[in-house]
Enzyme design. Structure first.
Site, short mmCIF file in Angstrom:
data_model
loop_
_atom_site.label_atom_id
_atom_site.label_comp_id
_atom_site.label_asym_id
_atom_site.label_seq_id
_atom_site.Cartn_x
_atom_site.Cartn_y
_atom_site.Cartn_z
N VAL A 44 26.09 -26.06 30.48
CA VAL A 44 26.61 -24.80 29.93
C VAL A 44 27.26 -25.11 28.59
O VAL A 44 28.25 -25.85 28.52
CB VAL A 44 27.64 -24.15 30.88
CG1 VAL A 44 28.14 -22.84 30.29
CG2 VAL A 44 27.03 -23.92 32.26
N ASP A 45 26.69 -24.55 27.52
CA ASP A 45 27.15 -24.86 26.17
C ASP A 45 27.37 -23.56 25.40
O ASP A 45 26.44 -22.96 24.89
CB ASP A 45 26.11 -25.73 25.46
CG ASP A 45 26.57 -26.19 24.08
OD1 ASP A 45 27.73 -25.90 23.74
OD2 ASP A 45 25.78 -26.81 23.37
N THR A 46 28.63 -23.12 25.34
CA THR A 46 28.93 -21.87 24.63
C THR A 46 28.77 -22.02 23.12
O THR A 46 28.78 -21.03 22.40
CB THR A 46 30.37 -21.41 24.94
OG1 THR A 46 31.29 -22.46 24.58
CG2 THR A 46 30.54 -21.10 26.42
N ILE A 114 22.20 -23.81 29.04
CA ILE A 114 22.59 -22.40 29.12
C ILE A 114 23.44 -22.10 27.91
O ILE A 114 24.56 -22.58 27.79
CB ILE A 114 23.35 -22.11 30.43
CG1 ILE A 114 22.44 -22.34 31.64
CG2 ILE A 114 23.91 -20.69 30.42
CD1 ILE A 114 23.14 -22.20 32.97
#
EC number: 3.4.23.-
Length: 679
Positions: A44-46, A114
């Protein structure tokens, strides 16, 4: 060709090689026809703009050429082109299907990234110490456990091994986290000085509230039309019943002080762009009020008399929520936050055709509103419709009454998520809140004029203040109506209110000339004396058994709702509500048994929201009622009323308990309280 700035190969490989302890990995699953389930460790990489997958985890036949290849700048300053995409892919996370419109093909050293577009699609994305949370269908949260170690399976030969009936051995997964992954205080993390906190022991510290404060800051402003925050999605239209008529009400006379105050307020409204000069043929007078609320804030309030316009326009029948229904939603909840929309109606833009209908006059001239003004009969319904549209999906933990928003939860951790979801929705729709009126993470809170505290509720203190400040000698029927209106507002908390009101109510009859006597003053004093405080009433929990107790006299009926609370094996009966009323003229001629039956029916009607569809107990000192329920009246046309009552009662499930008159403490209590007032 599109250009995007994206964390990609160089940057991500750098992160993985260093084994960033703050990385967020979760389990994901893909299904493709002809293949076994493909389980992945997703990153998960915003900071990534897009969702990216390796070509080794999605079969070749699902990749297509992008309509427009994307040029991506990577960390070393060079650029690469992404030309392959997979459309409408289903990623299963924690047993829930999350649809991703577009996944781009790029080798990054990770099977599936993501990106922020996914986080925004299923916002709010919130991170806790041991999990992350996405919001499915904008309505309910999905809790996803974080991984402490992550591997990569997408390498040459993996897809061949995943085909059904394939005999190819699956390649050995590659470990991409050589150290145990830890979780940062990022987004809304619940971690304090390296100490993991359980849901039961969660304490909201300033550090943990930081992100909530940031979200709140995004949606709060003193300007209801703040151009940096409003999305102007709320629109309204008002129509005349007869468009050919001009609605005019003659202007008012103003004192020099009022003229000076109008100068200030009109300038403020023009600066806010909520009004503009008008050439409308319609006209309503504006005036200033200076009631208790205005005196407390030190500023008079401008009001427009739209009485004539309201008669001439088509109404809006959209219902406002029933307050009792809203209160049932919060039963058993332990922590609350509330928010007030900043000048709520002013956030609703009027269409161009409707604006002339709002025209008003004041010492400064003729103006009309660009927004829905206070005083229009349609305003509450218009605003409620928009708010319901925005927040209906959150009904399990949020209720809205016009411009008041209440968030309620069982514990602090849930509440942190719930508040974030509501504030994110406000940000999404551009709903602007008042920061000074926000109440966050309270066990005791004010809502709908009530003080809600630890499973109890009572009217806020200002209700009692209004009662006490009323003069003992009233000047006219309007003043009496205002006093009785306050009593009615607090009717759930006043036993046998109908009997207390009756002598005063009689003075409001149309054919009775206004006259206030010394006896009336004495009666008023006694009423006020006996209303020195409202007892906190219990908010019944769904699992608690309910009881109604009733009583009837020649002219009045009374009822009480109670709940049996079990605490350490001890049963305690707690009062939840009072109800009372006067019998109609024809009903006063009924036999006493019928009056007692009618008292039961009226009490059930009053508390029906709690008594449907549960099994409850009816407690009465009337010996007839218990047998009445089981009597067979069929075929007896002279007893039609009793047949109707039996049919009506058959829709409810209850037992009947007869108590002796000497043991009917409820009836004694009502008589005693009433005698205090009448003595």
């Amino acid at each position: 060709m599109d250009h995007l700035l994206l964390k990609t190969q160089t940057q991500i490989e750098q992160v993985m090689n260093v084994t960033n302890p703050n990385s967020i990995y979760i389990k994901g699953r893909l299904y493709f026809k002809g293949y076994k389930k493909i389980e992945l460790h997703c990153f998960v990489d915003t900071g990534a703009s897009l969702c990216i997958a390796s070509k080794f985890v999605i079969p070749e036949e699902h990749w297509v050429n992008a309509e427009r290849p994307i040029m991506v700048k990577i960390a070393d300053g060079s650029s690469i082109t992404i030309s392959k995409v997979c459309k409408d892919i289903d990623l299963i996370i924690a047993g829930e299907i999350f649809k991703i419109p577009t996944v781009y093909q790029q080798e990054s050293g990770i099977d599936f990234i993501i990106g922020n577009n996914f986080c925004q699609l299923y916002e709010p994305f919130i991170q806790f110490t041991d999990r992350v949370i996405f919001t499915k269908n904008k309505s309910y949260p999905v809790h996803i456990t974080k991984l402490t170690r992550a591997v990569r399976v997408g390498i040459e030969g993996f897809l061949e091994s995943m085909k059904k009936r394939s005999k190819t051995q699956q390649p050995e997964p590659v470990n991409i986290s050589t150290n145990k992954i830890e979780n940062p205080l990022e987004e809304i993390a619940i971690l304090s000085e390296g100490r993991r906190l359980s849901e039961e022991k969660l304490f909201i510290t300033q550090q943990r509230m930081q992100k909530i404060e940031e979200l709140l800051e995004k949606v709060c402003s003193e300007n209801p039309l703040d151009p940096n925050k409003t999305k102007q999605w709320m629109k309204a239209s008002i129509k005349l019943s007869d468009p050919s008529k001009a609605i005019k009400v003659k202007p008012m006379k103003y004192s020099p002080m009022d003229r000076e105050e109008f100068d200030k307020q009109i300038k403020e409204l023009l600066d806010l762009k909520v009004i503009k000069p008008s050439k409308s043929p319609h006209m309503a007078p504006a005036f200033l009020v200076n009631n208790e609320a205005e005196k407390r804030r030190g500023k008079k309030r401008m009001v427009v008399n739209y009485k004539a316009m309201n008669k001439a326009t088509i109404g809006d029948a959209y219902n406002l929520p029933n307050k009792d229904e809203l209160l049932t939603l919060i039963r058993g909840k332990k922590i609350f936050s509330s928010f007030d929309c900043k000048s709520g109606f002013w956030q609703v833009l009027l269409d161009q055709e409707s604006r002339p209908l709002t025209a008003f006059t004041c010492p400064q001239g003729h103006y009309e509103w660009n927004v829905v003004p206070f005083g229009l009969k349609q305003a509450p319904s218009i605003f409620q419709r928009h708010m319901d549209e925005a927040f209906r999906v959150f009904r399990k933990f949020c209720c809205v009454y016009v411009d008041d928003i209440l968030v309620f939860s069982n514990n602090e951790e849930d509440h942190l998520l719930h508040v974030a979801m509501i504030l994110q929705k406000c940000n999404q729709h551009g709903i602007i809140l008042s920061k000074k009126k926000a109440q966050l993470f309270k066990k005791k809170i004010n809502f709908l004029g009530l003080e809600i505290d630890e499973g109890t509720h009572k009217p806020q203190g200002h209700i009692l203040e209004h009662i006490n400040k009323f003069p003992d000698t009233l000047e006219d029927k309007k003043q009496l109506q205002r006093f009785l209106g306050i009593l009615t507002y607090a009717s759930d908390y006043i036993p046998k209110l109908a009997q207390i009101r009756k002598p005063l109510q009689a003075k409001l009859k149309e054919n009775v000339p206004w006259k206030w006597t010394k006896e009336d003053t004495l009666y008023m004093q006694k009423v006020k004396k006996n209303l020195q405080g409202f007892p906190p009433l219990h908010h019944p929990l769904p699992e608690e058994k309910l009881i109604i107790e009733t009583d009837a006299s020649d002219d009045y009926w009374g009822g009480m709702l109670k709940a049996i609370k079990i605490n350490e094996g001890t049963n305690t009966e707690l009062i939840c509500r009072y109800a009372s009323g006067s019998f109609k003229a024809a009903e006063r001629n009924y036999h006493s048994n019928d009056k007692e039956t009618l008292a039961v029916i009226n009490t059930i009607k009053k508390f029906s929201i709690y008594l449907t569809p549960v099994h409850f107990l009816i407690r009465t000192d009337n010996t007839h009622f218990k047998s009445f329920v089981n009597l067979n009246y069929k075929g007896d046309s002279k007893l039609g009323r009793n047949i109707r009552w039996q049919a009506w009662l058959s829709h409810y499930s209850f037992d009947v308990e007869h108590i002796k008159g000497t043991d009917n403490h409820f009836a004694d209590f009502l008589s005693r309280e009433f005698n205090k007032v009448n003595s």
